[in-house]
Design a protein around this motif. Structure first.
Motif, PDB file in Angstrom:
ATOM      1  N   THR A 222      62.565  25.062  52.793  1.00 45.31           N
ATOM      2  CA  THR A 222      63.126  24.174  53.813  1.00 45.31           C
ATOM      3  C   THR A 222      63.611  24.992  55.001  1.00 45.31           C
ATOM      4  OG1 THR A 222      63.800  22.548  52.162  1.00 45.31           O
ATOM      5  CG2 THR A 222      64.899  22.436  54.297  1.00 45.31           C
ATOM      6  N   ILE A 223      63.220  24.575  56.190  1.00 49.13           N
ATOM      7  CA  ILE A 223      63.721  25.211  57.407  1.00 49.13           C
ATOM      8  C   ILE A 223      64.824  24.307  57.962  1.00 49.13           C
ATOM      9  CG2 ILE A 223      63.128  26.115  59.695  1.00 49.13           C
ATOM     10  CD1 ILE A 223      61.693  27.536  57.305  1.00 49.13           C
ATOM     11  N   TYR A 224      66.024  24.879  58.098  1.00 48.02           N
ATOM     12  CA  TYR A 224      67.185  24.099  58.534  1.00 48.02           C
ATOM     13  C   TYR A 224      67.434  24.262  60.028  1.00 48.02           C
ATOM     14  CZ  TYR A 224      68.145  23.670  53.558  1.00 48.02           C
ATOM     15  OH  TYR A 224      68.042  23.388  52.225  1.00 48.02           O
ATOM     16  N   GLY A 225      68.138  23.269  60.561  1.00 46.57           N
ATOM     17  CA  GLY A 225      68.441  23.285  61.989  1.00 46.57           C
ATOM     18  C   GLY A 225      69.281  24.470  62.423  1.00 46.57           C
ATOM     19  N   HIS A 226      70.099  25.002  61.489  1.00 43.38           N
ATOM     20  CA  HIS A 226      70.991  26.108  61.871  1.00 43.38           C
ATOM     21  C   HIS A 226      70.347  27.474  61.646  1.00 43.38           C
ATOM     22  CE1 HIS A 226      72.003  25.096  57.567  1.00 43.38           C
ATOM     23  NE2 HIS A 226      71.581  26.346  57.476  1.00 43.38           N
ATOM     24  N   ASP A 227      69.096  27.498  61.175  1.00 38.55           N
ATOM     25  CA  ASP A 227      68.450  28.781  60.880  1.00 38.55           C
ATOM     26  C   ASP A 227      68.203  29.596  62.148  1.00 38.55           C
ATOM     27  OD1 ASP A 227      68.359  28.457  58.164  1.00 38.55           O
ATOM     28  OD2 ASP A 227      66.271  27.790  58.100  1.00 38.55           O
ATOM     29  N   SER A 228      68.562  30.873  62.098  1.00 40.90           N
ATOM     30  CA  SER A 228      68.190  31.789  63.178  1.00 40.90           C
ATOM     31  C   SER A 228      66.749  32.235  62.932  1.00 40.90           C
ATOM     32  CB  SER A 228      69.113  33.010  63.165  1.00 40.90           C
ATOM     33  OG  SER A 228      68.875  33.746  61.972  1.00 40.90           O
ATOM     34  N   LEU A 229      66.171  32.929  63.890  1.00 39.27           N
ATOM     35  CA  LEU A 229      64.812  33.436  63.704  1.00 39.27           C
ATOM     36  C   LEU A 229      64.788  34.447  62.547  1.00 39.27           C
ATOM     37  CD1 LEU A 229      62.018  32.997  64.891  1.00 39.27           C
ATOM     38  CD2 LEU A 229      62.421  34.936  66.417  1.00 39.27           C
ATOM     39  N   PHE A 230      65.891  35.158  62.377  1.00 41.81           N
ATOM     40  CA  PHE A 230      66.010  36.104  61.263  1.00 41.81           C
ATOM     41  C   PHE A 230      65.992  35.356  59.925  1.00 41.81           C
ATOM     42  CE2 PHE A 230      68.719  38.672  58.379  1.00 41.81           C
ATOM     43  CZ  PHE A 230      67.903  39.778  58.276  1.00 41.81           C
ATOM     44  N   ASP A 231      66.748  34.250  59.862  1.00 43.79           N
ATOM     45  CA  ASP A 231      66.735  33.412  58.644  1.00 43.79           C
ATOM     46  C   ASP A 231      65.312  32.940  58.357  1.00 43.79           C
ATOM     47  OD1 ASP A 231      69.518  33.459  58.276  1.00 43.79           O
ATOM     48  OD2 ASP A 231      69.807  31.758  59.624  1.00 43.79           O
ATOM     49  N   PHE A 232      64.648  32.483  59.430  1.00 46.02           N
ATOM     50  CA  PHE A 232      63.290  31.963  59.299  1.00 46.02           C
ATOM     51  C   PHE A 232      62.379  33.030  58.702  1.00 46.02           C
ATOM     52  CE2 PHE A 232      59.000  31.459  61.082  1.00 46.02           C
ATOM     53  CZ  PHE A 232      58.680  30.193  60.611  1.00 46.02           C
ATOM     54  N   ALA A 233      62.469  34.248  59.245  1.00 45.71           N
ATOM     55  CA  ALA A 233      61.610  35.343  58.777  1.00 45.71           C
ATOM     56  C   ALA A 233      61.911  35.674  57.316  1.00 45.71           C
ATOM     57  CB  ALA A 233      61.807  36.567  59.668  1.00 45.71           C
ATOM     58  N   CYS A 234      63.190  35.639  56.938  1.00 44.73           N
ATOM     59  CA  CYS A 234      63.564  35.905  55.541  1.00 44.73           C
ATOM     60  C   CYS A 234      63.030  34.826  54.621  1.00 44.73           C
ATOM     61  CB  CYS A 234      65.091  35.952  55.384  1.00 44.73           C
ATOM     62  SG  CYS A 234      65.795  37.478  55.929  1.00 44.73           S
ATOM     63  N   ARG A 235      63.192  33.578  55.047  1.00 46.82           N
ATOM     64  CA  ARG A 235      62.704  32.471  54.219  1.00 46.82           C
ATOM     65  C   ARG A 235      61.203  32.574  53.999  1.00 46.82           C
ATOM     66  NH1 ARG A 235      66.708  28.920  53.467  1.00 46.82           N
ATOM     67  NH2 ARG A 235      68.208  28.610  55.144  1.00 46.82           N
ATOM     68  N   LEU A 236      60.504  32.931  55.051  1.00 49.35           N
ATOM     69  CA  LEU A 236      59.058  33.036  55.020  1.00 49.35           C
ATOM     70  C   LEU A 236      58.606  34.050  53.971  1.00 49.35           C
ATOM     71  CD1 LEU A 236      56.841  31.817  56.856  1.00 49.35           C
ATOM     72  CD2 LEU A 236      56.983  33.895  58.219  1.00 49.35           C
ATOM     73  N   ARG A 237      59.345  35.141  53.854  1.00 50.41           N
ATOM     74  CA  ARG A 237      58.950  36.215  52.935  1.00 50.41           C
ATOM     75  C   ARG A 237      59.505  36.034  51.537  1.00 50.41           C
ATOM     76  NH1 ARG A 237      57.163  41.067  56.472  1.00 50.41           N
ATOM     77  NH2 ARG A 237      56.421  39.718  58.119  1.00 50.41           N
ATOM     78  N   THR A 238      60.667  35.390  51.422  1.00 50.55           N
ATOM     79  CA  THR A 238      61.334  35.380  50.120  1.00 50.55           C
ATOM     80  C   THR A 238      61.649  33.967  49.609  1.00 50.55           C
ATOM     81  OG1 THR A 238      63.579  35.400  51.021  1.00 50.55           O
ATOM     82  CG2 THR A 238      62.510  37.532  50.756  1.00 50.55           C
ATOM     83  N   GLY A 239      61.527  32.976  50.469  1.00 53.87           N
ATOM     84  CA  GLY A 239      61.861  31.614  50.053  1.00 53.87           C
ATOM     85  C   GLY A 239      63.300  31.239  50.347  1.00 53.87           C
ATOM     86  N   THR A 240      64.163  32.234  50.620  1.00 55.86           N
ATOM     87  CA  THR A 240      65.556  31.921  50.949  1.00 55.86           C
ATOM     88  C   THR A 240      65.996  32.755  52.162  1.00 55.86           C
ATOM     89  OG1 THR A 240      66.260  33.597  49.373  1.00 55.86           O
ATOM     90  CG2 THR A 240      66.367  31.325  48.615  1.00 55.86           C
ATOM     91  N   ALA A 241      67.128  32.387  52.726  1.00 55.17           N
ATOM     92  CA  ALA A 241      67.664  33.155  53.855  1.00 55.17           C
ATOM     93  C   ALA A 241      68.555  34.266  53.305  1.00 55.17           C
ATOM     94  CB  ALA A 241      68.462  32.249  54.786  1.00 55.17           C
ATOM     95  N   MET A 242      68.703  35.323  54.096  1.00 55.35           N
ATOM     96  CA  MET A 242      69.447  36.506  53.645  1.00 55.35           C
ATOM     97  C   MET A 242      70.858  36.143  53.198  1.00 55.35           C
ATOM     98  SD  MET A 242      69.250  39.679  53.077  1.00 55.35           S
ATOM     99  CE  MET A 242      67.927  40.456  54.001  1.00 55.35           C
ATOM    100  N   ARG A 243      71.537  35.269  54.004  1.00 52.64           N
ATOM    101  CA  ARG A 243      72.935  35.022  53.638  1.00 52.64           C
ATOM    102  C   ARG A 243      73.040  34.214  52.348  1.00 52.64           C
ATOM    103  NH1 ARG A 243      72.973  30.062  56.859  1.00 52.64           N
ATOM    104  NH2 ARG A 243      71.768  30.742  58.632  1.00 52.64           N
ATOM    105  N   GLU A 244      71.994  33.406  52.036  1.00 51.22           N
ATOM    106  CA  GLU A 244      72.006  32.718  50.745  1.00 51.22           C
ATOM    107  C   GLU A 244      71.801  33.720  49.610  1.00 51.22           C
ATOM    108  OE1 GLU A 244      68.927  29.926  51.572  1.00 51.22           O
ATOM    109  OE2 GLU A 244      70.187  28.986  53.080  1.00 51.22           O
TER     110      GLU A 244
END
Ligand SMILES: [Zn+2]
Length: 265
Positions: A222-244
């Motif tokens: 899921t891509i959230y409205g508050h995601d930064s481009l960094f979050d997006f890149a992390c999600r893309l590679r790992t399925g989750t954002a770094m801070r999660e």
């Protein structure tokens, strides 16, 4: 090793894309600016968008995946996505899958009212036909967007069978891909989904989709409205954002120390 990791596919899920997010639905609304930056990122790193048919072919050994595959999906069929995401997708030659609520086309997302307090415009069949003509894919998101788990089996069957029938009647092609409303399903629902003739069903379980992913409960990102481009890149590679990920790791450490404290005499 590398051959295996390459088969993981990020199946991104978006809801609304809008230049002016409604604050009540901000979590699930990506601004046009952010969406544009995310698609640009995908293009810059050589990602190629595939649709669900391509994923199924690859999973059954009848086709291969591009080196960097991505599957871009939109749940609910919001008009905002047709207005604002479509031009960006076209510019990058990215295909995508739109999961439509077959009984509410051209109306509003009235299922959101009780929990979110807002309803948004949904695209019409006419717009969906334009998407199909341009090579985008449309899947089912039931007839009225109920939580399928725990629903009376006869009603569950009707939601799934009727959605397929309406999509196929209106769009003139097989509708064999489904996304579970609210990510809600259980083994009983999955049995009805298979019986109704669906080949894939997307869940909202977070993660990349691997070679052994359950085709009737596919992992998504899921891509959230508050995601930064960094979050997006992390999600893309790992399925989750770094801070999660950090949150989970720190949670583990906290639990560890709590347990140790607790085990002291
Ligand atoms: Zn939905």
């Amino acid at each position: 090793m590398f051959g295996v990791t390459r088969t993981f596919v990020p199946i991104l899920v978006y809801h609304q894309v809008s230049p002016r997010p409604d604050p009540r639905f901000r979590r699930y609304t990506v601004t046009v600016r952010d969406f544009t930056r995310q698609m640009r990122w995908l293009a810059a790193f050589g990602y190629q968008a595939i649709d669900m048919d391509a994923l199924v072919r690859a999973r059954s050994g009848q086709g291969s995946l591009p080196k960097r595959p991505v599957l871009i999906t939109f749940d609910d069929g919001f008009q905002g996505c047709a207005d604002h995401a479509l031009p960006v997708l076209r510019a990058h030659n990215f295909t995508a899958v739109f999961y439509l609520v077959a009984g509410l086309m051209g109306e509003t997302s009235r299922w959101m009212l009780p929990e979110v307090g807002v309803e948004l415009s949904l695209m019409s069949w006419e717009t969906a036909r334009v998407l199909i003509a341009e090579g985008f894919q449309c899947g089912a998101h039931t007839v009225t967007h109920p939580r399928l788990a725990g629903l009376d089996p006869a009603r569950c069957r009707a939601e799934l069978v009727d959605a397929r029938r309406r999509l196929e009647g209106e769009l003139g092609r097989p509708a064999v891909h489904l996304a579970y409303p609210f990510g809600s399903y259980d083994p009983g629902v999955q049995a009805i989904v298979a019986e109704a003739g669906y080949v894939t069903a997307c869940s909202t379980r977070a993660g990349l989709s691997g070679a052994d992913d359950d085709l009737l409960a596919l992992h998504r990102v899921t891509i959230y409205g508050h995601d930064s481009l960094f979050d997006f890149a992390c999600r893309l590679r790992t399925g989750t954002a770094m801070r999660e990920r950090l949150g989970q790791a720190f949670g583990g450490v906290r639990r560890h120390f709590r347990q140790r404290r607790g085990s002291r005499p």
